[in-house]
Scaffold this active site. Structure first.
Site, PDB file in Angstrom:
ATOM      1  N   ARG A 240       0.977  -1.072  -0.206  1.00  0.00           N
ATOM      2  CA  ARG A 240      -0.071  -0.087   0.109  1.00  0.00           C
ATOM      3  C   ARG A 240       0.806   1.141   0.012  1.00  0.00           C
ATOM      4  NH1 ARG A 240      -3.637  -2.544  -1.505  1.00  0.00           N
ATOM      5  NH2 ARG A 240      -5.854  -2.564  -0.757  1.00  0.00           N
ATOM      6  N   GLU A 269      -2.066   8.203  -3.897  1.00  0.00           N
ATOM      7  CA  GLU A 269      -2.438   7.893  -5.548  1.00  0.00           C
ATOM      8  C   GLU A 269      -3.932   8.307  -5.861  1.00  0.00           C
ATOM      9  OE1 GLU A 269      -3.230   3.086  -5.245  1.00  0.00           O
ATOM     10  OE2 GLU A 269      -1.374   3.500  -5.085  1.00  0.00           O
ATOM     11  N   HIS A 287      -0.925   0.558  -9.853  1.00  0.00           N
ATOM     12  CA  HIS A 287      -1.554  -0.142  -8.891  1.00  0.00           C
ATOM     13  C   HIS A 287      -2.539  -1.522  -9.738  1.00  0.00           C
ATOM     14  CE1 HIS A 287      -3.756  -0.024  -4.629  1.00  0.00           C
ATOM     15  NE2 HIS A 287      -3.662  -1.373  -5.334  1.00  0.00           N
TER      16      HIS A 287
END
Length: 331
Positions: A240, A269, A287
């Site tokens: 993360r 993000e 991601h």
């Protein structure tokens, strides 16, 4: 009796919406609009459940504005968008999607490790720019993967899957650090050895981060931790954003404190620290570690299964909390 009402907060597979529509009155965001917190609360205030993607914050203020809400089903394994304490106190269940993305995410983590170690992004940019005019013995010479030391910070399902790939597929020496040590049988299966965090940082040739994001893990890899790594080492983050101090990492890459990094997740993000975009020795992906059609469909289906079960009065499949006073139906 009318059907329970649910909100699907982001665009998902049409077949999942069709299945959910057999059980619920569905409002689906197939335009994939990015709602503000206030817009999300407005759409949720008359809903019994929601399917979220991990980017929608579910906190005390939203919960207070949505008295009908009983369940929020993330279609991700992570749930740091949930204020779990507030949800539990409000009687709202949260669920996630563990297991179904383990192998796909581990595949990608290892692909990112290899691309980083072997300088794939740097060399492709060089080729595309027309700079390749001759061969040289040291042209984009990277670091070894086979037979090197693989370090893993966070040894849950995905960490174990990466360890197996490294140990059994690439003959790597696997070391790991975790909040708790694995059972001996699991260590043997992964061919992994438990070490302190300091030993992990000092000895890993390739360090892969697979720990969940919590307040305690915020900037678990900051400037001081990165400085304890080998100058030839690589750092891979598929966990993360926020676990790594991205600004400190960008500086370390610029200074060659470590050799390279591979990042699939970022602080804040989809915004990316602009300094990371300026250094050549980093592989950046948006991601996508779980992004295969088969796996993303499984994630959507599991989120749907949790909604269907819980709003029908059955036990959810993958709860992350246990509401202390579940909200009564207002149908």
């Amino acid at each position: 009796m009318s059907k329970p009402r649910i909100l699907i907060a982001r665009k998902i597979f049409p077949e999942v919406i069709e299945r959910l529509s057999q059980h619920f009155d569905v409002e689906a965001n197939q335009d994939d609009a990015l709602w503000s917190d206030a817009e999300l609360a407005e759409r949720l205030k008359d809903k019994d459940g929601a399917l979220t993607t991990g980017t929608q914050p579910i906190g005390a203020e939203l919960l207070a504005a949505c008295p009908r809400l009983k369940i929020v089903a993330n279609m991700t394994v992570g749930y740091n968008n949930f204020d779990v304490e507030a949800m539990t106190a409000a009687g709202v269940l949260g669920t996630n999607t563990p297991d179904v993305l383990t192998e796909t995410t581990a595949d990608f983590g290892f692909a990112l490790l290899m691309a980083t170690a072997r300088r794939v992004t740097e060399s492709e940019h060089y080729l595309r720019a027309g700079k390749w005019t001759r061969w040289s013995y040291d042209m984009f010479a990277g670091t070894e993967v086979h037979g090197s030391t693989l370090g893993i910070l966070g040894m849950g399902r995905i960490g174990q899957a990466i360890a197996r790939r490294g140990a059994h597929g690439f003959g790597m020496n696997v070391i790991y650090h975790n909040r708790s040590r694995l059972a001996p049988a699991l260590e043997a299966e992964c061919k992994a050895r438990y070490v302190s965090k300091d030993e992990l940082l000092a000895n890993a040739d390739h360090l892969v981060l697979v720990l969940p994001y919590t307040p305690e893990s915020h900037h678990a890899m900051g400037a001081a931790e990165i400085a304890r790594m080998k100058p030839t080492a690589t750092l891979i983050n598929i966990a993360r954003g926020g676990i790594v101090d991205d600004a400190a990492l960008a500086q370390a890459l610029k200074d060659r404190t470590i050799a390279a990094a591979g990042l699939d997740v970022f602080e804040g993000e989809p915004a990316v620290n602009p300094w990371l975009l300026q250094v050549p020795n980093v592989v950046l992906t948006p991601h996508i570690a779980s992004a295969t059609v088969k796996t993303r469909l499984k994630m959507s289906d599991l989120a749907a299964d949790n909604l269907i079960a819980y709003l029908a009065g059955r036990a959810p499949l993958t709860p992350v909390n246990e509401p202390v006073h579940p909200r009564l139906s207002r149908n």
